[in-house]
Design a protein around this motif. Structure first.
Motif, PDB file in Angstrom:
ATOM      1  N   SER A  33     -15.154   6.544   1.548  1.00  0.00           N
ATOM      2  CA  SER A  33     -14.601   6.365   2.884  1.00  0.00           C
ATOM      3  C   SER A  33     -15.696   5.877   3.815  1.00  0.00           C
ATOM      4  O   SER A  33     -16.862   6.215   3.633  1.00  0.00           O
ATOM      5  CB  SER A  33     -14.071   7.707   3.382  1.00  0.00           C
ATOM      6  OG  SER A  33     -14.057   7.733   4.790  1.00  0.00           O
ATOM      7  N   ALA A  40      -7.836   3.928   3.532  1.00  0.00           N
ATOM      8  CA  ALA A  40      -7.352   3.931   2.137  1.00  0.00           C
ATOM      9  C   ALA A  40      -7.623   2.577   1.482  1.00  0.00           C
ATOM     10  O   ALA A  40      -8.042   2.517   0.317  1.00  0.00           O
ATOM     11  CB  ALA A  40      -5.861   4.260   2.095  1.00  0.00           C
ATOM     12  N   GLU A  83      -4.300   2.137  -8.963  1.00  0.00           N
ATOM     13  CA  GLU A  83      -3.927   3.475  -8.551  1.00  0.00           C
ATOM     14  C   GLU A  83      -5.155   4.363  -8.666  1.00  0.00           C
ATOM     15  O   GLU A  83      -5.824   4.353  -9.693  1.00  0.00           O
ATOM     16  CB  GLU A  83      -2.866   3.954  -9.549  1.00  0.00           C
ATOM     17  CG  GLU A  83      -1.947   4.989  -9.013  1.00  0.00           C
ATOM     18  CD  GLU A  83      -0.859   5.275 -10.045  1.00  0.00           C
ATOM     19  OE1 GLU A  83      -0.257   4.342 -10.599  1.00  0.00           O
ATOM     20  OE2 GLU A  83      -0.645   6.473 -10.298  1.00  0.00           O
ATOM     21  N   LEU A 111       0.859  -1.183   0.000  1.00  0.00           N
ATOM     22  CA  LEU A 111       0.000   0.000   0.000  1.00  0.00           C
ATOM     23  C   LEU A 111       0.893   1.229   0.000  1.00  0.00           C
ATOM     24  O   LEU A 111       1.856   1.312   0.759  1.00  0.00           O
ATOM     25  CB  LEU A 111      -0.886   0.014   1.262  1.00  0.00           C
ATOM     26  CG  LEU A 111      -1.791   1.236   1.433  1.00  0.00           C
ATOM     27  CD1 LEU A 111      -2.920   1.240   0.394  1.00  0.00           C
ATOM     28  CD2 LEU A 111      -2.394   1.262   2.841  1.00  0.00           C
ATOM     29  N   TYR A 114     -11.179   2.394   0.685  1.00  0.00           N
ATOM     30  CA  TYR A 114     -11.538   3.261  -0.450  1.00  0.00           C
ATOM     31  C   TYR A 114     -11.367   2.523  -1.778  1.00  0.00           C
ATOM     32  O   TYR A 114     -12.167   2.669  -2.696  1.00  0.00           O
ATOM     33  CB  TYR A 114     -10.689   4.543  -0.435  1.00  0.00           C
ATOM     34  CG  TYR A 114     -11.239   5.608  -1.368  1.00  0.00           C
ATOM     35  CD1 TYR A 114     -12.039   6.639  -0.881  1.00  0.00           C
ATOM     36  CD2 TYR A 114     -10.986   5.561  -2.737  1.00  0.00           C
ATOM     37  CE1 TYR A 114     -12.576   7.599  -1.735  1.00  0.00           C
ATOM     38  CE2 TYR A 114     -11.516   6.517  -3.595  1.00  0.00           C
ATOM     39  CZ  TYR A 114     -12.304   7.530  -3.093  1.00  0.00           C
ATOM     40  OH  TYR A 114     -12.843   8.463  -3.940  1.00  0.00           O
ATOM     41  N   LEU A 157       0.721   5.531  -0.187  1.00  0.00           N
ATOM     42  CA  LEU A 157      -0.158   6.706  -0.139  1.00  0.00           C
ATOM     43  C   LEU A 157       0.647   7.972  -0.379  1.00  0.00           C
ATOM     44  O   LEU A 157       1.776   8.096   0.086  1.00  0.00           O
ATOM     45  CB  LEU A 157      -0.838   6.818   1.232  1.00  0.00           C
ATOM     46  CG  LEU A 157      -1.643   5.611   1.721  1.00  0.00           C
ATOM     47  CD1 LEU A 157      -2.173   5.868   3.134  1.00  0.00           C
ATOM     48  CD2 LEU A 157      -2.798   5.324   0.763  1.00  0.00           C
ATOM     49  N   ILE A 191      -3.808   6.913  -3.921  1.00  0.00           N
ATOM     50  CA  ILE A 191      -3.752   5.615  -3.232  1.00  0.00           C
ATOM     51  C   ILE A 191      -3.299   4.604  -4.276  1.00  0.00           C
ATOM     52  O   ILE A 191      -3.898   4.504  -5.344  1.00  0.00           O
ATOM     53  CB  ILE A 191      -5.144   5.170  -2.729  1.00  0.00           C
ATOM     54  CG1 ILE A 191      -5.822   6.269  -1.915  1.00  0.00           C
ATOM     55  CG2 ILE A 191      -5.046   3.878  -1.929  1.00  0.00           C
ATOM     56  CD1 ILE A 191      -7.283   5.936  -1.553  1.00  0.00           C
ATOM     57  N   ARG A 192      -2.232   3.889  -3.934  1.00  0.00           N
ATOM     58  CA  ARG A 192      -1.734   2.861  -4.850  1.00  0.00           C
ATOM     59  C   ARG A 192      -1.680   1.543  -4.096  1.00  0.00           C
ATOM     60  O   ARG A 192      -1.288   1.519  -2.930  1.00  0.00           O
ATOM     61  CB  ARG A 192      -0.292   3.215  -5.247  1.00  0.00           C
ATOM     62  CG  ARG A 192      -0.117   3.525  -6.700  1.00  0.00           C
ATOM     63  CD  ARG A 192       1.337   3.772  -7.063  1.00  0.00           C
ATOM     64  NE  ARG A 192       1.445   5.094  -7.663  1.00  0.00           N
ATOM     65  CZ  ARG A 192       1.978   6.151  -7.094  1.00  0.00           C
ATOM     66  NH1 ARG A 192       2.489   6.067  -5.881  1.00  0.00           N
ATOM     67  NH2 ARG A 192       2.013   7.296  -7.717  1.00  0.00           N
ATOM     68  N   PHE A 236      -2.469  11.535   1.254  1.00  0.00           N
ATOM     69  CA  PHE A 236      -3.741  10.979   1.716  1.00  0.00           C
ATOM     70  C   PHE A 236      -3.846  11.226   3.218  1.00  0.00           C
ATOM     71  O   PHE A 236      -2.948  10.837   3.978  1.00  0.00           O
ATOM     72  CB  PHE A 236      -3.806   9.483   1.413  1.00  0.00           C
ATOM     73  CG  PHE A 236      -5.127   8.844   1.796  1.00  0.00           C
ATOM     74  CD1 PHE A 236      -6.203   8.842   0.914  1.00  0.00           C
ATOM     75  CD2 PHE A 236      -5.293   8.271   3.052  1.00  0.00           C
ATOM     76  CE1 PHE A 236      -7.422   8.268   1.277  1.00  0.00           C
ATOM     77  CE2 PHE A 236      -6.508   7.695   3.415  1.00  0.00           C
ATOM     78  CZ  PHE A 236      -7.577   7.691   2.530  1.00  0.00           C
TER      79      PHE A 236
END
Ligand SMILES: Nc1ncnc2c1ncn2[C@@H]1O[C@H](COP(=O)(O)OP(=O)(O)OP(=O)(O)O)[C@@H](O)[C@H]1O
Ligand SMILES: [Mg+2]
Length: 376
Positions: free
Chosen positions: A51, A42, A84, A6, A45, A8, A70-71, A11
């Motif tokens: 959220s 995240a 992504e 993960l 999401y 971010l 957010i990846r 974020f």
């Protein structure tokens, strides 16, 4: 499926953070306000394009930044994908899958599946019908990602129909020309088609979820049930016995005809899935207004565990996220819940203190402090 990485950028409280993840249990531990929930939010999401804490994207973008990214690298069986999402509040969000930008955010749905349980879930039991509709619709979308399209079609049709009704209401009030009702008929049919599809999915979901929720409640609060889930539709009591999509369509159209006069007076659509509720019964009483705090909490938990069971049984195991839930449970329920979830493919847990994470959930631990996420 599980998330293997993960990442971010801008974020929430994170300017940048990289979190390598593994299957099994991962706990994020740290004092209040350090950014634990931000991490799992995240992940959530990616699964819902929303959220669990706020209804708009703006608070998700780090204060002072203008977009968040957010990846995540995601593995399902043999297959790995990189997804992504770029959040641009006020503008269209963007998505990439395996670095290809030829996708809409909606195409990301179904790659990451989560079941997230958080303190906010008390609102499932105590809150407005909208909370329960969202619960149903998110689960419907997790079961069948194409439902995201149906949901957004419904929103669009509803909005357009409301606009039409509003102008009819205005015209009426100001003694203007009365509206050409054939336009409204066309919108009724659109609403009927898409609405019937949404209704059918919700009804099917509730029927499937009922026994699972009852069992989950018996697991976390032995002897405290039974639970009864009942769909309460603005369309009428007949929807539960509707056999086909066509039946639902007919009922929805008939209900619209019945309220048309009121709708034109008030300028809003008065029947349809957007006005429905899921009644949560506990031992023959509505949980809302009757159940104790602990019972309401167990109820919400049972709904999430049932969702988890359902998605697992339909293939592609979701990531289970337990945000701050152990501190709320007595030690017996805590152990019970931990045993239930321990075998999950990937379980992400947050807790303010280490001792709140039950022993059977031994796994990877990260310390979260002032935006630093450090593996212990
Ligand atoms: N858009 C934002 N920009 C900058 N900081 C933010 C933003 N949104 C939230 N924060 C900060 O993130 C922090 C909250 O993080 P988070 O909710 O993840 O905490 P937590 O570790 O889960 O705490 P708790 O144990 O209380 O649940 C707060 O300090 C808040 O000020
Ligand atoms: Mg938190």
């Amino acid at each position: 499926m599980h998330v293997t990485h993960l990442s971010l950028a801008d974020f929430r409280s994170y300017a940048r953070v990289e979190v390598p993840l593994e299957p099994g249990v991962t706990a994020f531990v740290g004092a209040n306000g350090q950014g634990k929930t931000n991490l799992v939010e995240a992940v959530g999401y990616l699964a819902t394009l929303g959220s669990h804490r706020v209804s708009s994207d703006a608070p998700l973008v780090r204060m002072g930044a203008d977009r968040a990214v957010i990846r995540a690298a995601v593995t399902q069986g043999e297959r790995s994908q990189l997804i992504e999402l770029e959040l641009n509040p006020g503008k269209a969000n963007r998505a990439r899958i395996n670095r290809s930008s030829q996708v809409r955010p909606r195409d990301v749905l179904g790659i990451v599946r989560t079941v997230l349980f958080a303190p906010e879930d008390l609102a499932l039991v105590k809150g407005d019908p909208g909370e329960r509709r969202r619960f149903l619709d998110e689960l419907i979308t997790a079961r069948s990602p194409r439902m995201a399209g149906v949901r957004s079609d419904y929103e669009r049709v509803l909005k357009q129909r409301n606009t039409l009704l509003k102008s009819a209401a205005m015209a009426r009030r100001h003694g203007g020309r009365s509206m050409d009702l054939s336009t409204l008929d066309v919108w009724d049919q659109h609403l009927g088609r898409v609405g019937a599809e949404l209704l059918a999915q919700r009804l099917d979901l509730i029927a499937t979820l009922q026994p699972l929720a009852d069992k989950a409640y018996a697991d976390v609060a032995p002897g405290g049930g039974p639970l009864a889930l009942e769909y309460r539709s603005s369309v009428g009591a007949g929807v539960e016995s509707a056999r086909t999509r066509e039946d639902l369509y007919e009922q929805l159209i008939a209900a619209l005809v019945e309220v048309r006069k009121q709708e034109i007076e008030r300028g809003v659509t008065l029947v349809g899935p957007h006005r429905d509720d899921l009644l949560l019964g506990l031992r023959g009483m509505p949980a809302k207004g009757y159940a104790s705090h602990g019972e309401s909490w167990s109820y919400a938990l049972a709904l999430r565990l049932a969702s988890y069971d359902l998605l697992r049984s339909e293939g592609n195991e979701p990531v289970l996220v337990l945000d701050d839930v152990f501190a709320e449970l007595d030690s017996r329920r805590r152990e019970r819940l931990a045993e239930l979830v321990a075998p999950g493919e990937q379980v992400l847990v947050t807790a303010a203190v280490d001792d709140d994470v039950p022993g059977v959930l031994a796994g990877t631990r990260f310390a979260v402090s002032a935006g630093e996420v450090e593996r212990l």
